[in-house]
Enzyme design. Structure first.
Site, mmCIF file in Angstrom:
data_model
loop_
_atom_site.group_PDB
_atom_site.id
_atom_site.type_symbol
_atom_site.label_atom_id
_atom_site.label_comp_id
_atom_site.label_asym_id
_atom_site.label_seq_id
_atom_site.Cartn_x
_atom_site.Cartn_y
_atom_site.Cartn_z
ATOM 1 C CG ASP A 117 -1.829 1.160 1.321
ATOM 2 O OD1 ASP A 117 -2.682 1.285 0.430
ATOM 3 O OD2 ASP A 117 -1.699 1.965 2.265
ATOM 4 C CD GLU A 174 -2.472 2.414 -3.384
ATOM 5 O OE1 GLU A 174 -3.478 3.115 -3.536
ATOM 6 O OE2 GLU A 174 -1.915 2.258 -2.289
#
Length: 732
Positions: free
Chosen positions: A411, A464
């Site tokens: 993330d 990401e």
């Protein structure tokens, strides 16, 4: 009995040490407590606040009553020079016999401590944290925590009435680790650490950063985990995983939030209940993988798991750690891979967590220009500190090795890579060369991905990453970060904006549909329609589509057809597969009742068929990272908002022709050049009646005509349905 040697006991207590013990300030309890050599053998001291009486039970059965010391709870007496002993403790509610925690020597090996201090202990939770072990024939739990700047650390829990005076720990100076073996404490015990900072001030009780199990929120304690390993039954999957997750294999990911995919009577399913219902659904829908939003323990459910504190503990919201292992095991037995979102960028400021853990900025940067993320009100990990980067890498390995997870979606990578991320001038600190790149994070990510490739072959790492940072999926040896895949945020933003336009305006934005192919092979991409696109006022995927009710559903079907035929692995958030009309709400289950509506059921059927088409035809996945696998046929027909392209596989694989009409105008006799003659089958049509469409198409097949077009000697005269995507492939 040895009562005759007890007359001088009161003189064996140092007043300063007594005061420090009583005030829970003594930083070296082993120097005072336990049995120490004396002129008469050994002198034993214990500190057991609340005890009425204490005796030492020697190995030969002799019982030595200890005298009360100068402070309630202090007991002491002389023992023989050799031999073991146990403590018999009289409490107001009864009697207990146990080994003395201060009779045991150092627990962690020098090699363990070396690996911890260098950030190279990949099985960190086997050293730090709470581990049920047997020492010198005594069963108990070894507690160990990294807190190099603390002046004192004690373990507190339901086994000592949460009394910080009871179990002060030993400091292993070479690594800054505090440890203590507590006899008779076993799985299920709740505990925390009570620390004093470098200047002696008491800190809030801290949960164990390396705990393998945590208390159900809103509780914040750690729990001693059951050491019994899960009995895995996924050998077949693990043996073939590398092949299943190779770059030329299909990967279609169903992203879910475990707490809101399905709720029964308003309650979350546990891992077993989720497996019972989710796995058959995913298999039936044809997805190859599920991706779980973060399952690491986190204090605030509204963070969806993206502000975790327990990076080694699957959240207690859905059951035990072994329940999570059973879920993964069952997915594997049904041929479904499991990817977990993982957050090594930042952590919340909760007092029981990592913030100022030992009274200093231990896990985070001290300077808020480096250590505080204003967008999320979180603290930023100091990736340049060996122990911190090692802690994070060990967390990744915990999920990949202990739980057989098949990949991690990392993330917020962009927020880690740039020192000025979401900061104005003067609010960030440049790197040593005056630039904005975070060299320490770059080194951390490279090492993370190298470790994963070396120790868990076949697992995938997905970034990401929302910027144009170069080489995210390039090999570390070639200067890259070493990820396997990267989310294609550019494709997502451009195409969703295009799809949200009224068709009358799309001709002016045609480049948003085609631009992704300019950079499609600069990285290895995943096409993400994730949870981020259906929250925070963005509306649902269906809700973004323009037009009346029929057009919105047709637009959605055409968009999904484009997504599943465009180069790149696929990721679709739960609810999007049946056209959920409202934003995702993590406090409620998905509106499954909508499947009684043929329009929503039609979208679901379409996604099921797209998954099967994607897997069935190698041309749609085998060359996702190779420019030879894609060719524009029609890329410039902005006036009609039509695109057409060929997908090509390896030698011998049939080519696939994709044609999409992004207007509600039916196109009759739209001619498309094709590389070979004969009949072409229409293997997919998003306007089919079974999907809720108007059933306009090409009757199942079209015969190529000898009329040159688009650089080919033959072409197909096609009927393009309104707001429709069709896929054709030659017979034979």
């Amino acid at each position: 009995m040895m009562s005759g040697v007890m007359t001088a006991v009161s003189n064996r207590w140092d007043p300063g040490a007594v005061r420090a013990l009583a005030e829970a300030r003594h930083g070296d309890a082993f120097a005072v407590l336990g049995a120490h050599p004396s002129d008469n053998g050994r002198f034993l001291r214990t500190y057991l606040p609340g005890a009425d009486r204490v005796s030492a039970v020697l190995d030969d059965g002799q019982v030595v009553a200890l005298d009360a010391g100068p402070e309630p709870g202090l007991f002491a007496g002389e023992l023989p020079a050799h031999g073991g002993y146990r403590l018999r403790i009289g409490w107001p509610g009864g009697e207990q016999e146990t080994a003395d925690p201060y009779a045991f020597g150092p627990q962690l090996s020098d090699f363990d401590l070396h690996l911890i201090s260098e950030g190279h202990h990949l099985q960190l939770a086997d050293a730090l944290g709470a581990n049920v072990v047997e020492v010198d024939g005594v069963r108990g739990t070894r507690f160990a925590v990294w807190a190099p700047n603390a002046s004192r650390v004690a373990v507190v829990g339901d086994f000592n009435s949460w009394d910080a005076r009871r179990h002060p720990m030993r400091l292993r100076h070479q690594a800054g680790v505090w440890e203590l073996f507590v006899p008779d404490v076993g799985p299920g015990a709740h505990y925390k650490y009570q620390l004093r900072g470098p200047h002696g001030h008491e800190l809030p009780a801290k949960a164990d950063p390396v705990a393998r199990r945590a208390e159900l929120a809103p509780g914040t304690a750690s729990i001693v985990a059951d050491p019994t390993p899960h009995q895995w039954s996924d050998d077949g999957w693990m043996a073939t995983r590398a092949r299943r997750q190779a770059h030329d294999a299909p990967m279609s990911i169903y992203e879910i939030h475990a707490g809101s995919w399905l709720r029964e009577a308003g309650l979350d399913l546990d891992w077993d209940g989720l497996a019972d219902r989710l796995i058959p659904y995913v298999a039936d829908m044809g997805f190859t993988h599920v991706e779980l939003m973060p399952v690491s323990e986190h204090p605030f459910g509204g963070s969806w798991g993206y502000q975790p504190l327990g990076l080694f503990a699957p959240t207690a919201r859905f059951g035990t750690p072994d329940g999570f292992a059973r879920f993964v095991d069952r997915c594997h037995r049904e041929g479904i891979g499991v990817i977990v979102d993982w957050v090594p960028a930042h952590f919340p400021t909760d007092a029981h967590g990592l913030a100022h853990f030992d009274g200093t900025a231990l896990y985070e940067h001290a300077d808020p220009r480096e250590g505080f993320h204003r967008d999320w009100n979180t603290l930023i990990y100091n990736h340049g500190r060996r122990e911190v980067s090692g802690f994070l890498i060990a967390s990744a390995m915990e999920f990949l090795q202990r739980y057989h997870v098949d990949g991690l979606r990392v993330d917020a990578v962009a927020s880690m890579l740039y020192r000025d991320y979401s900061r104005n001038a003067g609010e960030w600190i440049p790197n040593i060369h005056g630039g904005r790149e975070n060299y320490e994070t770059i080194a951390f990510l490279r090492r993370l991905n190298e470790v994963v490739r070396e120790h868990t072959p076949g697992a995938v790492m997905i970034a990401e990453e929302s910027t144009a940072f170069p080489g995210v999926t390039a090999d570390v040896a070639h200067g890259g970060l070493g990820f396997h895949y990267k989310w294609n945020m550019g494709w997502m933003h451009d195409t969703l904006h295009y799809a949200g336009l009224d068709p009358i305006y799309r001709r002016y934005h045609h480049g948003e549909l085609t631009f992704s192919m300019v950079y499609a092979y600069s990285e290895r991409f995943v096409l993400p329609i994730s949870h981020d696109e259906v929250v925070h006022g963005k509306g649902s995927l269906l809700g973004r589509m323009p037009g009346d009710d029929w057009q919105r559903f047709a637009n959605l079907r055409a968009y999904l057809g484009f997504m599943f035929t465009h180069p790149g692995r696929k990721l679709l958030f739960m609810g999007c597969e049946f056209g959920q009309p409202t934003e995702w709400n993590h406090d409620a289950g998905l509106p499954w009742h909508l499947l009684d509506d043929p329009r929503h059921r039609g979208v679901q059927t379409l996604v099921r068929d797209l998954n099967r088409l994607y897997v069935q035809y190698p041309a749609l996945h085998a060359h996702d990272d190779d420019p030879s696998g894609f060719a524009w046929v029609v890329g410039d027909d902005a006036g009609n908002s039509v695109v057409a392209f060929l997908r090509k596989g390896k030698r011998g694989d049939a080519p696939v022709l994709v044609v999409i009409n992004f207007t509600p105008v039916v196109q009759h006799g739209y001619r498309i050049g094709v590389p070979q003659g004969g009949q072409w089958r229409e293997v997919f049509n998003s306007d089919a009646g079974i999907y809720g469409g108007s059933n306009l198409g090409n009757g199942g097949s079209v015969t190529a005509e000898q009329q040159s077009m688009h650089g080919h000697a033959q072409s197909l005269p096609l009927l393009l349905p309104p707001l429709g995507a069709i896929v054709l492939t030659p017979y034979g």
